[in-house]
Structures are given as structure tokens and as C-alpha cells.
Motif scaffolding. Sequence first.
Motif, short mmCIF file in Angstrom:
data_model
loop_
_atom_site.label_atom_id
_atom_site.label_comp_id
_atom_site.label_asym_id
_atom_site.label_seq_id
_atom_site.Cartn_x
_atom_site.Cartn_y
_atom_site.Cartn_z
N VAL A 10 -3.86 4.98 -0.13
CA VAL A 10 -3.17 4.91 0.91
C VAL A 10 -1.99 5.77 0.92
O VAL A 10 -1.61 6.69 2.01
CB VAL A 10 -2.70 3.54 1.33
CG1 VAL A 10 -1.57 3.51 2.38
CG2 VAL A 10 -3.69 2.47 1.54
N GLY B 56 7.31 5.21 1.03
CA GLY B 56 6.45 4.78 -0.11
C GLY B 56 7.56 5.14 -1.72
O GLY B 56 8.27 6.13 -1.53
N LYS C 61 -4.10 4.14 12.72
CA LYS C 61 -4.23 2.89 11.67
C LYS C 61 -5.06 1.87 12.55
O LYS C 61 -5.98 1.20 11.91
CB LYS C 61 -2.82 2.35 11.35
CG LYS C 61 -2.76 1.73 10.21
CD LYS C 61 -1.42 1.24 9.97
CE LYS C 61 -0.82 1.19 8.52
NZ LYS C 61 0.67 0.76 8.51
N ASN D 212 0.84 5.81 -5.66
CA ASN D 212 0.89 5.01 -4.23
C ASN D 212 -0.67 4.85 -3.83
O ASN D 212 -0.75 4.26 -2.80
CB ASN D 212 1.62 5.38 -3.30
CG ASN D 212 3.28 5.10 -3.50
OD1 ASN D 212 3.55 4.24 -4.05
ND2 ASN D 212 4.01 6.06 -3.21
N HIS E 225 1.70 -0.55 -2.78
CA HIS E 225 2.82 -0.49 -1.79
C HIS E 225 2.59 -0.80 -0.40
O HIS E 225 3.44 -0.77 0.46
CB HIS E 225 3.81 0.32 -2.12
CG HIS E 225 4.58 0.19 -3.79
ND1 HIS E 225 4.51 -0.80 -4.29
CD2 HIS E 225 4.84 1.24 -4.22
CE1 HIS E 225 5.22 -0.74 -5.40
NE2 HIS E 225 5.29 0.32 -5.66
N SER E 226 1.12 -0.68 -0.05
CA SER E 226 0.66 -0.81 1.19
C SER E 226 -0.03 -2.28 1.38
O SER E 226 -0.64 -2.59 0.42
CB SER E 226 -0.39 0.50 1.69
OG SER E 226 -1.17 -0.02 2.39
N TYR F 112 -2.43 -2.95 3.28
CA TYR F 112 -3.95 -2.49 3.25
C TYR F 112 -4.59 -1.93 2.10
O TYR F 112 -5.94 -1.84 1.96
CB TYR F 112 -4.41 -1.71 4.39
CG TYR F 112 -4.14 -2.36 5.86
CD1 TYR F 112 -4.71 -3.50 6.36
CD2 TYR F 112 -2.87 -2.05 6.69
CE1 TYR F 112 -4.48 -4.10 7.50
CE2 TYR F 112 -2.54 -2.74 7.68
CZ TYR F 112 -3.31 -3.63 8.16
OH TYR F 112 -2.99 -4.23 9.30
N GLY F 113 -3.82 -1.46 1.37
CA GLY F 113 -4.18 -0.90 0.04
C GLY F 113 -5.31 -1.55 -0.89
O GLY F 113 -6.45 -1.01 -1.08
N GLN G 30 -1.20 8.83 3.43
CA GLN G 30 0.22 8.78 4.23
C GLN G 30 0.78 10.39 4.08
O GLN G 30 1.30 10.95 4.68
CB GLN G 30 1.18 7.86 3.78
CG GLN G 30 0.91 6.47 4.32
CD GLN G 30 1.79 5.59 3.72
OE1 GLN G 30 2.20 5.69 2.63
NE2 GLN G 30 1.63 4.28 4.20
#
Lengths: 332, 293
Positions: free
Chosen positions: A304, A329, A5, A301, A258-259, A261-262, A308
Motif C-alpha cells: 500500500v 505514512g 480506492k 509501508n 499502517h494502512s 487495507y494493507g 501511495q
Amino acid sequence: MKAAKILALVAAALAFATLPLWADQGIMFLAGLVLIEAVFALSWNLLFGFTGLASFGHAAFFAIGAYLTGYALRTALGVPFLLLIMGSGILGAAVAVLTGLVLLRRTTGIHLAIFTLALAEVLRIIIGYSTVLGREDGLASIPRPALDFGFATINLASGTAYYWFLCVAASLLAGLLWLVCHGPFGRVLVSIRQDPERAAFMGVNVPAYRLLAFTISGGVAAMSGALYAPWAQIVTPESAHWIHSTQPMLASLLGGAHSFYGPIIGTVLFSVINYLTRDLVGLAELVIGLILLVIVLAAPNGVVGLLQAAWRRATRSSRTPEAMPQSVGDAT
Amino acid sequence: MAMIDIVFTLVNGLATGMAVFLVAAGLTLIFGILKILNFAHGAFFMIGAYVSYSIIGSNPSSLWLFVAAAFAGGIVVGALGYVADKIVLRRLRDVDEAYMLIATFAVLLVCSGVVKLIWGVDYASVNPPPLLDGAVEIGQLFIPTYSIFVIISGLIVFILLDFAIHRTWLGKLLQSVANDSWMSGLLGINVPIALTATVIVSFMLAGLAGGLLLANQTLSPILGESYLLLAFMAVIIGGLGNVRGAFIAAALLGIIESGSSLILPNMPGMATYIFVIAFLLAKPQGLLGAHRI
């Protein structure tokens, strides 16, 4: 995961920071727009991805900041640019408090979506009617300001200088949102998204937290608008149009709501798709629509989430299952 | 403001309202039974308009051809509805509202992209057929025949739909599915077929509306948006999923819209949005929200 990341973050920061050195003016302009829209998308996702509120009129806040800054710069009021950005944020936050106080206590879900949509359209019509704000033509030829620190002045008139300023400003705003999302406050917001009733039962003042999230979101959206006005050098009522309100949604969903950085990844992807398909009218919408559809139906999700999942699969094959962290997630 | 202006505004508003209802009918039906707020409805309305346009061109030779083309648009869009149900809508039955809106928004993007690829971005316009080209004169009052045609079409669609839902065996069956699909399934009703049929009818209504409202407006890839927002408002004000509510709300919105262009000619649409906001604050459930369909 963490190392990957950080590596990706550093690579992205380097790519954006060095962009004026290797890309042409057109690409640089688009990259600047990506920075602005990414902040805008992050501000929207604070509401949707973290608090569980879907605003369908977020462009109104963007337009408030863009028009305030554009108007002040054009009429050369002599207000320092940094102060203008702050002022836009405060105005956006104030409008968010006022609308939030009325809306959030009564509505959620579809009704909130329609309400925010209608309010943003009202604002767009008022702007289109207002002679001071240039009616439908908007405010054109907005000058780029200079930053005056007292001991030194940085002139942002050139595109490259303003681009670097955008890099710094967007990073700061994104950093601010990161802190908001990752502290105790952010955790409470996530609990409200997951189950407002249970959160209230645990003693969380749900309406107050929602209102605060709405206020921060509105303020940051207005600041992204403030950054936009001198970059595009023109602001039109289109910036408050509901189509513009859908941009942060598409970006957030594309990247992964839900991230944290998304929305940034989504904004970049969105622009790349738009750029690659620019020659054939309609193709961009078709491609973006199809990708979005696949994401909503198959991978809620976003990109991202897919990354994941791929990461987990890759590490699962090499490590023992016990060492695996549980999935965080939660597909709604 | 003379009396004549007020009557004219009312008739005009009713025509706008019925046009909005034609679009809103399918929207509210699909919500009432499937609980899906279909953002793509406007796009399918637009596809119906384009299909009809491809059949009749810019100067339809007769009223019957015009109506037949509208039905053809309805059938094509109904078939698309079957496809959309199979691929997308079926999977959205149990997801969060926001995802549902965004998924149907994605369908909207796909549709408008396809329309641009097939028909291009140039504007086109269609004249009303000869029979609807004139105006009826009552005293000093001029009413375009096309407005009367739209009002009558709206009334026919409303009466048929209302009759089908409240007076027929099939309608009662759909009502039971809307109220409790699980229980209906237990009682031997084929729920998946009922739901698919609803989607097809809803889409057919969108396509039909596209064909019927084709005349007197500019055909362009943004056509879908123009009615979509008003239809959305009508559906929300009428009470989500309620056909009668949508009918009343559409008429109301049309009259407000037309009245506001008489009183506030510089701010088109303003009064409508303010009305919607004020109304929903006072009555968030809509006019007839408590009674579904």
C-alpha cells in the motif's frame, strides 16, 4: 485517490462475490481461507499497525474460536450458528482481557512478543493433551450448520452457500474493524503507537486503550476462527501453532501495516504466491521471505505504501506541488 | 521416585540444557552487542547441521571427523553471517524492534526455503561416531556418552566465550562497543568491523552447534524450530545479551524440561513455558539483565 480506492474495493468485492460462478472448488476453498485469514490479519494489525503492540501468539485466539465452534457443531448442541460466532468472540475477548490485564501493564516490545508466544504454546499443548478436543488429531468432520432466522432457514451445508456466507460475515467483521480504526478511538490508538509517553501526557489513559484494543483484537480473531471451523471442517492444534501466529504479521507487513487495507492485500498476495509456487517445495518460503525482506528494508509501508508513493509521483507530474497532500505514512 | 531417577533426570536435563546453550550462545552474543534479536538463528543452526551432514553422512567414522565436520559447518555459516550482515542486519541497527523481528523472520523463511530446495524434505538421521555410541555405567546409572559429549561441548564453548569477553583485549573492546558505540567510535575503535565480527562469530556458533548436536536427532527442515524456542527462552530468562545469564538459564530450562517429562510425561514442554511465564512476570529483566554481555 479516493475514487481509485473505491473502484478497487468494488472490483475486489465483485471478484470475491462472483467467484463460485467462474472458479473451481479448489480455488473457492482457497478464496474462503483468504477471507478468514484476512479478518484474522486485520485483527492482528489493529494491535500492531494502529496501537503499536506486537502479539506473537495471536493464533491462540483463532484456535479458541475455532475449537469452541467446532466442538459445539460436532456435538450438535443446538446452539444457533450466529450465536456461536458471537460466543467465540466473547470468549476470545474475555481471554484477551485476562491476559491483557496481566501482560500489558508490565511489558511491551520484545517481552510482550515472547510472553504471547509462550502463552499460545501453552494453549496448544493443553489442546494437544485434551481428549475432548481430539488431542493431536483435532476435531474432524465438523458439519456445516444452517442459519435459522425463524421465518426462513438457510442451509450452509454446500460449499457455495457457506462461501457466500463467509463473504458476508468477513465483510461485516472487516467493516466493524474499519469503524473502530477510523473513529476517534482509532485516532487515539495511532497516537499511542506514535508516542505513548506524549499520549499519556495529553491525558490519554494509555493502558486502558491498549487493553481495549487487545480485547477487540482477540475477540475478532476468535470470530475468524469460528468462521474457519465449518469451512475447513477440521480443526487441529496446528491452528494455535506459532507458525500460524506469524501469518497475520507476514500479511500485514507485506500489504502495509499502517494502512487499514494493507493486511487484506497482503493476505491475498500471500495466497497467490503460495498457489503459484505450490509445485516446488521450498520455493514459496524463499519467494515470500525475499519479498518480505525487500519490503521491511526498502518499503516499510508495504505494498500500500508503494502504491501511495507511486500515486503521488504520478499526480505530482501533472499537478502543481502545492495541491499535493502531505505524506501520512510514517516509516518507523 | 528413586534417587537414581533424580540423578538421571539431572544429567539428562544438563545435556538438554547444554544443547540449548550451544544454540543460545550466538543468539545472546548478537543481541548483547548489536541489540538484534535474531529469529533466523535457528535456521542457520539448521544449515550448519545440514552442511555437517553432507560432509560425514549418516555414519561418521570417527569422533575427530564428527567434530571437524561441525567446525566446517561453523565456518560455512560464519561466511553466510558475513553476507547476512552486509545485506540485512546492517540496515536493522536503528529500526523498531517489531520490524527487526519480522526482518529476521523473513531471513528464516528464505533459509528454510533454500534448505528445502537443496536438501529436500525427506528426513535423515545421523548416528553418533563410534566413540560416542555407547553409555557410561556408574553403579546403576546409565549415561549415554553422547550426552557427556554435549555437556562438555557446552562447557567448553561457555568457558571460551566468557574468557574471550571478560579477559581479553578484544572482548573488552566489544564490551565498550556494546555499552556506547558512538563513544567507542570517537575513541578510535573501528565500530563497523567490531559489529561485523560479532555477527560472524555469532553465526559460527550457530553453525557449530548444528554440527555438534547433529547426532541422535532427525534432520528435517523443521529442525531449526525445535531448539530455537528454547534458546529464545534461555536468552530472555538469562537477561537479553548476557552470556553468563544464558548459560545459567539454559541449564535451568534443560533440567525443568527433563524433570517435567518425569513428572508430567504426557505434556512435554508444558512446565517449561509455565516457568518462563511465571519467571518473566516476577523478573521481566531476566536473571542478569542489568549487566550486559
